[in-house]
Design an enzyme around this catalytic site. Structure first.
Site, PDB file in Angstrom:
ATOM      1  N   ARG A   1       0.838  -1.195   0.000  1.00  0.00           N
ATOM      2  CA  ARG A   1       0.000   0.000   0.000  1.00  0.00           C
ATOM      3  C   ARG A   1       0.875   1.248   0.000  1.00  0.00           C
ATOM      4  O   ARG A   1       0.538   2.268  -0.595  1.00  0.00           O
ATOM      5  CB  ARG A   1      -0.943   0.010   1.211  1.00  0.00           C
ATOM      6  CG  ARG A   1      -1.691   1.321   1.358  1.00  0.00           C
ATOM      7  CD  ARG A   1      -2.869   1.260   2.326  1.00  0.00           C
ATOM      8  NE  ARG A   1      -2.651   0.466   3.494  1.00  0.00           N
ATOM      9  CZ  ARG A   1      -1.979   0.873   4.595  1.00  0.00           C
ATOM     10  NH1 ARG A   1      -1.418   2.071   4.620  1.00  0.00           N
ATOM     11  NH2 ARG A   1      -1.859   0.070   5.623  1.00  0.00           N
TER      12      ARG A   1
ATOM     13  N   LYS B   1      -7.582   6.281 -19.378  1.00  0.00           N
ATOM     14  CA  LYS B   1      -7.887   6.729 -20.721  1.00  0.00           C
ATOM     15  C   LYS B   1      -6.675   6.559 -21.641  1.00  0.00           C
ATOM     16  O   LYS B   1      -6.216   5.443 -21.842  1.00  0.00           O
ATOM     17  CB  LYS B   1      -8.387   8.180 -20.677  1.00  0.00           C
ATOM     18  CG  LYS B   1      -9.459   8.441 -19.618  1.00  0.00           C
ATOM     19  CD  LYS B   1     -10.663   7.537 -19.743  1.00  0.00           C
ATOM     20  CE  LYS B   1     -11.866   8.003 -18.923  1.00  0.00           C
ATOM     21  NZ  LYS B   1     -11.671   8.037 -17.462  1.00  0.00           N
TER      22      LYS B   1
END
Length: 385
Positions: free
Chosen positions: A55, A205
């Site tokens: 993490r 994207k």
């Protein structure tokens, strides 16, 4: 190994920056470090690079961040689990209850929802302004303004803002300029070089580029801000997994090639739409009549692969068109190798309905892929009738 990647071209950096062969095995491609934890040299110690728990840090993610920083010309990059997680981290790091930000009047629906519906509960206020009008932006500032949040080109109306001019307005007001560079990518535009303080991306994207990963990124040259963002990301846990980081890193390698093809195909489609009787208006910065064309030509390498237009016969005709194409897939998101079509008012920007950011009901948005351009033109032409 190259000592200074900054002197190399974009395409070279996309393939090599942060992506040296693995020192232990010689693997040419960065490995997927699919691990949650790391063996320590001693109690309280960490491996070189700060690796103790994934993490906090992971070598695959580190490679992605180094590559992103190189491409954006930034000292620091932080990868997140999504573009919205990246945006949320910036907003929660830089704003406190009672603060104010200026938001573009053509912002992405998800960004608007986060600011208008979520952060407002925390006492954060915002004013909507046309960011292409510097005087309007200046008038929207308050003593408590801390951010100007800019997309350029915008989603979905492809508006263009002058980044350098906005940076000047922000800095005169002791505020920061944030630029969402998702549509342009660092291949077409580098906002930090134009004076922006923070760049955000949905790496889902164009950076990932293959519609197979969700992610986000924040880039800045500010050391203290990087530490604050790093702390929040670790504390809140909005990190991409190693495979997500690896997929995005893979996509970066071909970003320059893809953006050229996206732009080629978009320009071909715009030529067709601009003279079609069923199209009442085309939104594309590459058109000379676009109000932001001169600014876009100044701060962008090319005009990108996003195109929006309005159907001359109204909303129902636009909805029917979105369902008739064969190659353009009816789907949300953008920036993949395949071409997508959507109705923003009913899909990606539904959250703006009834607000000052509401989009035209007859609007269609295209994410133009890298297929054969003539096939895409034929598909749209047939669907328009």
């Amino acid at each position: 190994m190259v000592d200074d990647y900054s002197v190399l071209g974009f395409e070279t950096r996309a393939i090599h920056a942060g992506q040296q062969p693995d020192p232990r095995t010689g693997a040419v491609i960065v490995p997927i470090y699919q691990t949650s934890t790391y063996a320590q040299d001693g109690v309280g110690g960490t491996r070189e690079g700060g690796y103790e728990y994934s993490r906090t840090a992971n070598p695959t993610r580190t490679a992605l961040e180094q590559a992103l920083a190189s491409l954006e010309g930034a000292r620091h990059a932080l990868a997140f689990a999504s573009g919205m997680a990246a945006s949320d981290a910036v907003l929660r790091t830089t704003l406190r209850p009672g603060d104010h930000l200026v938001l573009g009047n053509d912002a992405y629906g998800g960004t608007f929802r986060l600011i208008d519906k979520v952060l407002s509960l925390w006492g954060i206020e915002h004013t909507v302004a046309n960011l292409a009008n510097v005087d309007e932006v200046r008038a929207a500032l308050r003593p408590e303004t801390k951010l100007i949040w800019c997309e350029t080109p915008t989603n979905p109306l492809l508006g263009v803002a002058d980044i350098a001019a906005l940076a000047g307005v922000a800095h005169d007001a002791d505020a920061r300029l944030v630029v969402d560079n998702t549509f342009a990518t660092p291949y077409l535009q580098t906002p930090l070089a134009l004076g922006a303080d923070i760049v955000v991306h949905s790496t889902t994207k164009y950076l990932g580029g293959h519609s197979d990963v969700v992610g986000g990124a924040v880039l800045t040259n500010e050391d203290d801000l990087r530490e604050q963002l790093f702390y929040l990301r670790n504390a809140a846990g909005a990190v991409p997994g190693p495979f997500d980081a690896w997929l995005t890193l893979r996509g970066l390698k071909t970003l320059a090639l893809r953006m050229e093809r996206h732009s080629d195909n978009a320009e071909l489609i715009v030529q067709t739409l601009a003279k079609h009787p069923k199209v009442s208006k085309v939104y594309y910065p590459g058109l000379p009549e676009h109000p932001g064309h001169e600014v876009a030509a100044k701060q962008m390498r090319r005009f990108g692969g996003m195109v929006s237009f309005r159907h001359a016969d109204g909303e129902q005709a636009a909805l029917e068109l979105a369902s008739r194409t064969k190659l353009f897939i009816l789907a949300e998101s953008l920036g993949g190798i395949e071409s997508l079509i959507e109705h923003p008012g009913r899909m990606t920007h539904a959250s703006t309905a009834g607000s000052t950011l509401e989009v035209p009901e007859d609007l269609i948005r295209l994410s133009v892929g890298i297929e054969d351009g003539t096939d895409l033109v034929a598909d749209l032409t047939a669907a328009l009738g």
